[in-house]
Scaffold this motif. Structure first.
Motif, PDB file in Angstrom:
ATOM      1  N   ALA A 180     -43.350 -66.804  81.306  1.00 35.84           N
ATOM      2  CA  ALA A 180     -44.011 -67.886  82.043  1.00 35.84           C
ATOM      3  C   ALA A 180     -43.122 -68.388  83.175  1.00 35.84           C
ATOM      4  CB  ALA A 180     -44.365 -69.031  81.101  1.00 35.84           C
ATOM      5  N   ALA A 181     -41.829 -68.468  82.925  1.00 35.64           N
ATOM      6  CA  ALA A 181     -40.913 -68.941  83.968  1.00 35.64           C
ATOM      7  C   ALA A 181     -40.786 -67.920  85.096  1.00 35.64           C
ATOM      8  CB  ALA A 181     -39.545 -69.236  83.370  1.00 35.64           C
ATOM      9  N   ALA A 182     -40.859 -66.637  84.752  1.00 34.57           N
ATOM     10  CA  ALA A 182     -40.711 -65.597  85.765  1.00 34.57           C
ATOM     11  C   ALA A 182     -41.961 -65.463  86.627  1.00 34.57           C
ATOM     12  CB  ALA A 182     -40.395 -64.259  85.103  1.00 34.57           C
ATOM     13  N   ALA A 183     -43.112 -65.727  86.042  1.00 35.31           N
ATOM     14  CA  ALA A 183     -44.356 -65.602  86.801  1.00 35.31           C
ATOM     15  C   ALA A 183     -44.505 -66.810  87.714  1.00 35.31           C
ATOM     16  CB  ALA A 183     -45.538 -65.520  85.849  1.00 35.31           C
ATOM     17  N   PRO A 184     -44.676 -66.570  89.017  1.00 38.36           N
ATOM     18  CA  PRO A 184     -44.818 -67.709  89.917  1.00 38.36           C
ATOM     19  C   PRO A 184     -46.141 -68.421  89.682  1.00 38.36           C
ATOM     20  CG  PRO A 184     -45.200 -65.671  91.094  1.00 38.36           C
ATOM     21  CD  PRO A 184     -44.783 -65.306  89.702  1.00 38.36           C
ATOM     22  N   VAL A 185     -46.055 -69.727  89.596  1.00 34.63           N
ATOM     23  CA  VAL A 185     -47.259 -70.533  89.446  1.00 34.63           C
ATOM     24  C   VAL A 185     -47.460 -71.233  90.784  1.00 34.63           C
ATOM     25  CG1 VAL A 185     -48.363 -72.389  88.163  1.00 34.63           C
ATOM     26  CG2 VAL A 185     -46.779 -70.847  87.003  1.00 34.63           C
ATOM     27  N   ILE A 186     -48.513 -70.843  91.450  1.00 33.97           N
ATOM     28  CA  ILE A 186     -48.776 -71.343  92.800  1.00 33.97           C
ATOM     29  C   ILE A 186     -49.822 -72.441  92.734  1.00 33.97           C
ATOM     30  CG2 ILE A 186     -49.623 -70.691  95.087  1.00 33.97           C
ATOM     31  CD1 ILE A 186     -48.590 -67.841  94.402  1.00 33.97           C
ATOM     32  N   ASP A 187     -49.532 -73.523  93.409  1.00 32.52           N
ATOM     33  CA  ASP A 187     -50.485 -74.630  93.503  1.00 32.52           C
ATOM     34  C   ASP A 187     -51.327 -74.403  94.765  1.00 32.52           C
ATOM     35  OD1 ASP A 187     -51.893 -76.970  93.559  1.00 32.52           O
ATOM     36  OD2 ASP A 187     -50.141 -78.297  93.453  1.00 32.52           O
ATOM     37  N   ALA A 188     -52.402 -73.632  94.604  1.00 31.31           N
ATOM     38  CA  ALA A 188     -53.245 -73.261  95.751  1.00 31.31           C
ATOM     39  C   ALA A 188     -54.064 -74.442  96.265  1.00 31.31           C
ATOM     40  CB  ALA A 188     -54.172 -72.113  95.361  1.00 31.31           C
ATOM     41  N   ALA A 189     -54.187 -75.485  95.485  1.00 32.81           N
ATOM     42  CA  ALA A 189     -54.974 -76.646  95.900  1.00 32.81           C
ATOM     43  C   ALA A 189     -54.184 -77.569  96.825  1.00 32.81           C
ATOM     44  CB  ALA A 189     -55.433 -77.415  94.675  1.00 32.81           C
ATOM     45  N   ARG A 190     -52.886 -77.371  96.906  1.00 36.03           N
ATOM     46  CA  ARG A 190     -52.044 -78.274  97.700  1.00 36.03           C
ATOM     47  C   ARG A 190     -51.358 -77.512  98.826  1.00 36.03           C
ATOM     48  NH1 ARG A 190     -46.727 -81.505  95.563  1.00 36.03           N
ATOM     49  NH2 ARG A 190     -46.399 -82.690  97.445  1.00 36.03           N
ATOM     50  N   THR A 191     -51.300 -78.131  99.990  1.00 35.86           N
ATOM     51  CA  THR A 191     -50.537 -77.546 101.093  1.00 35.86           C
ATOM     52  C   THR A 191     -49.520 -78.563 101.598  1.00 35.86           C
ATOM     53  OG1 THR A 191     -52.146 -78.243 102.755  1.00 35.86           O
ATOM     54  CG2 THR A 191     -52.389 -76.011 101.872  1.00 35.86           C
ATOM     55  N   VAL A 192     -48.395 -78.037 102.012  1.00 33.48           N
ATOM     56  CA  VAL A 192     -47.322 -78.844 102.583  1.00 33.48           C
ATOM     57  C   VAL A 192     -46.960 -78.192 103.911  1.00 33.48           C
ATOM     58  CG1 VAL A 192     -44.944 -79.653 102.289  1.00 33.48           C
ATOM     59  CG2 VAL A 192     -46.455 -79.472 100.298  1.00 33.48           C
ATOM     60  N   ARG A 193     -46.863 -78.996 104.938  1.00 32.13           N
ATOM     61  CA  ARG A 193     -46.491 -78.487 106.254  1.00 32.13           C
ATOM     62  C   ARG A 193     -44.963 -78.456 106.328  1.00 32.13           C
ATOM     63  NH1 ARG A 193     -48.596 -77.976 111.325  1.00 32.13           N
ATOM     64  NH2 ARG A 193     -47.215 -78.481 113.069  1.00 32.13           N
ATOM     65  N   VAL A 194     -44.418 -77.292 106.719  1.00 30.96           N
ATOM     66  CA  VAL A 194     -42.971 -77.155 106.883  1.00 30.96           C
ATOM     67  C   VAL A 194     -42.714 -76.865 108.355  1.00 30.96           C
ATOM     68  CG1 VAL A 194     -40.893 -75.909 106.201  1.00 30.96           C
ATOM     69  CG2 VAL A 194     -42.715 -76.264 104.538  1.00 30.96           C
ATOM     70  N   GLU A 195     -41.926 -77.733 108.984  1.00 31.33           N
ATOM     71  CA  GLU A 195     -41.565 -77.564 110.386  1.00 31.33           C
ATOM     72  C   GLU A 195     -40.135 -77.059 110.465  1.00 31.33           C
ATOM     73  OE1 GLU A 195     -42.214 -81.172 112.551  1.00 31.33           O
ATOM     74  OE2 GLU A 195     -44.395 -80.999 112.348  1.00 31.33           O
ATOM     75  N   PHE A 196     -39.862 -76.249 111.491  1.00 29.81           N
ATOM     76  CA  PHE A 196     -38.546 -75.657 111.672  1.00 29.81           C
ATOM     77  C   PHE A 196     -37.975 -76.124 113.001  1.00 29.81           C
ATOM     78  CE2 PHE A 196     -41.246 -72.789 109.223  1.00 29.81           C
ATOM     79  CZ  PHE A 196     -40.554 -72.807 108.031  1.00 29.81           C
ATOM     80  N   VAL A 197     -36.770 -76.673 112.944  1.00 28.44           N
ATOM     81  CA  VAL A 197     -36.114 -77.250 114.114  1.00 28.44           C
ATOM     82  C   VAL A 197     -34.700 -76.670 114.188  1.00 28.44           C
ATOM     83  CG1 VAL A 197     -35.342 -79.407 115.175  1.00 28.44           C
ATOM     84  CG2 VAL A 197     -37.436 -79.372 113.817  1.00 28.44           C
ATOM     85  N   THR A 198     -34.215 -76.440 115.427  1.00 29.84           N
ATOM     86  CA  THR A 198     -32.863 -75.913 115.592  1.00 29.84           C
ATOM     87  C   THR A 198     -32.091 -76.704 116.635  1.00 29.84           C
ATOM     88  OG1 THR A 198     -33.580 -74.351 117.288  1.00 29.84           O
ATOM     89  CG2 THR A 198     -33.559 -73.550 115.021  1.00 29.84           C
ATOM     90  N   ASP A 199     -30.761 -76.567 116.531  1.00 27.27           N
ATOM     91  CA  ASP A 199     -29.875 -77.192 117.500  1.00 27.27           C
ATOM     92  C   ASP A 199     -28.623 -76.325 117.576  1.00 27.27           C
ATOM     93  OD1 ASP A 199     -28.739 -79.064 119.253  1.00 27.27           O
ATOM     94  OD2 ASP A 199     -27.769 -80.115 117.600  1.00 27.27           O
ATOM     95  N   SER A 200     -28.087 -76.160 118.779  1.00 25.66           N
ATOM     96  CA  SER A 200     -26.808 -75.465 118.932  1.00 25.66           C
ATOM     97  C   SER A 200     -25.958 -76.285 119.893  1.00 25.66           C
ATOM     98  CB  SER A 200     -26.994 -74.020 119.422  1.00 25.66           C
ATOM     99  OG  SER A 200     -27.843 -73.977 120.528  1.00 25.66           O
ATOM    100  N   PRO A 201     -24.964 -76.977 119.342  1.00 26.71           N
ATOM    101  CA  PRO A 201     -24.179 -77.902 120.152  1.00 26.71           C
ATOM    102  C   PRO A 201     -23.352 -77.242 121.260  1.00 26.71           C
ATOM    103  CG  PRO A 201     -23.533 -78.014 117.840  1.00 26.71           C
ATOM    104  CD  PRO A 201     -24.578 -76.987 117.962  1.00 26.71           C
ATOM    105  N   GLY A 202     -23.048 -75.956 121.163  1.00 28.16           N
ATOM    106  CA  GLY A 202     -22.281 -75.285 122.223  1.00 28.16           C
ATOM    107  C   GLY A 202     -23.193 -75.027 123.414  1.00 28.16           C
ATOM    108  N   ILE A 203     -23.004 -75.758 124.488  1.00 29.71           N
ATOM    109  CA  ILE A 203     -23.878 -75.674 125.663  1.00 29.71           C
ATOM    110  C   ILE A 203     -23.812 -74.282 126.267  1.00 29.71           C
ATOM    111  CG2 ILE A 203     -24.323 -76.593 127.969  1.00 29.71           C
ATOM    112  CD1 ILE A 203     -23.140 -79.238 126.929  1.00 29.71           C
TER     113      ILE A 203
END
Length: 187
Positions: free
Chosen positions: A59-82
């Protein structure tokens, strides 16, 4: 010591030898009987049962997916060396289902004009979501070696734990990409 005493002593020694041999064989047999006996005790009590442990592991190895819920994941980057790096997410955001494994890529281009090492430092916002954001593979786990003008896509594999509080519906994963030139020779 007479012959009669010697015979009695010899019989006593033989008797003791047979008892010790019988005790050793009994101990060996008891050792082999412990495994099935342990299994029976575990099945009766429910504690440590191989069947239950196997079921839990599956049971732990089998992924349990919550298909009823969605979460938005945003990706942001920064590189301080101009001007030293062009570093950005290939995809700016995605909608994910908790429990499902996703792969996204970040593109890094060494514009420093020299061979170098770089290290990405991650940050997850809101802070409470960090405990539920699980990375299984990430370029941020170790410094990255780049040749002059090298450009590459680097993967991040992750899933969001289903236990993420329901009020969190958006997560930001950000990376700050540092040029770490003093590590150039440590391949």
């Amino acid at each position: 010591m007479s012959i009669g005493d010697s015979t009695v002593l010899s019989q006593a020694n033989r008797s003791l030898m047979w008892r010790l041999l019988l005790f050793a064989l009994g101990s060996l047999g008891f050792g082999f009987a412990l495994v099935p006996l342990y299994d029976v005790v575990c099945e009766v009590t429910g504690f440590g049962s191989t069947r239950q442990l196997t079921t839990r592991a599956e049971a732990a190895a089998a992924p349990v997916i919550d298909a009823a819920r969605t979460v938005r994941v945003e990706f942001v980057t920064d590189s301080p060396g101009i001007g030293n790096w062009d570093f950005q997410p290939v995809t700016r955001s995605i909608e994910v289902h908790p429990g499902k494994l996703y792969t996204v890529y970040f593109r890094a281009h060494n514009l420093s004009g020299r061979e170098t090492m770089a290290q990405a430092i991650p940050n997850i916002a809101p802070g409470k979501a960090a405990a539920y954001f699980r990375k299984t593979e990430c370029f941020c786990f170790a410094p990255q070696h780049f040749n002059i003008d090298e450009e590459r896509n680097m993967p991040v594999r992750f899933f969001i734990d289903r236990a993420l509080p329901s009020y969190v519906d958006e997560i930001t994963l950000s990376y700050t990409f540092y040029d770490n030139s003093n590590r150039t020779n440590t391949r």
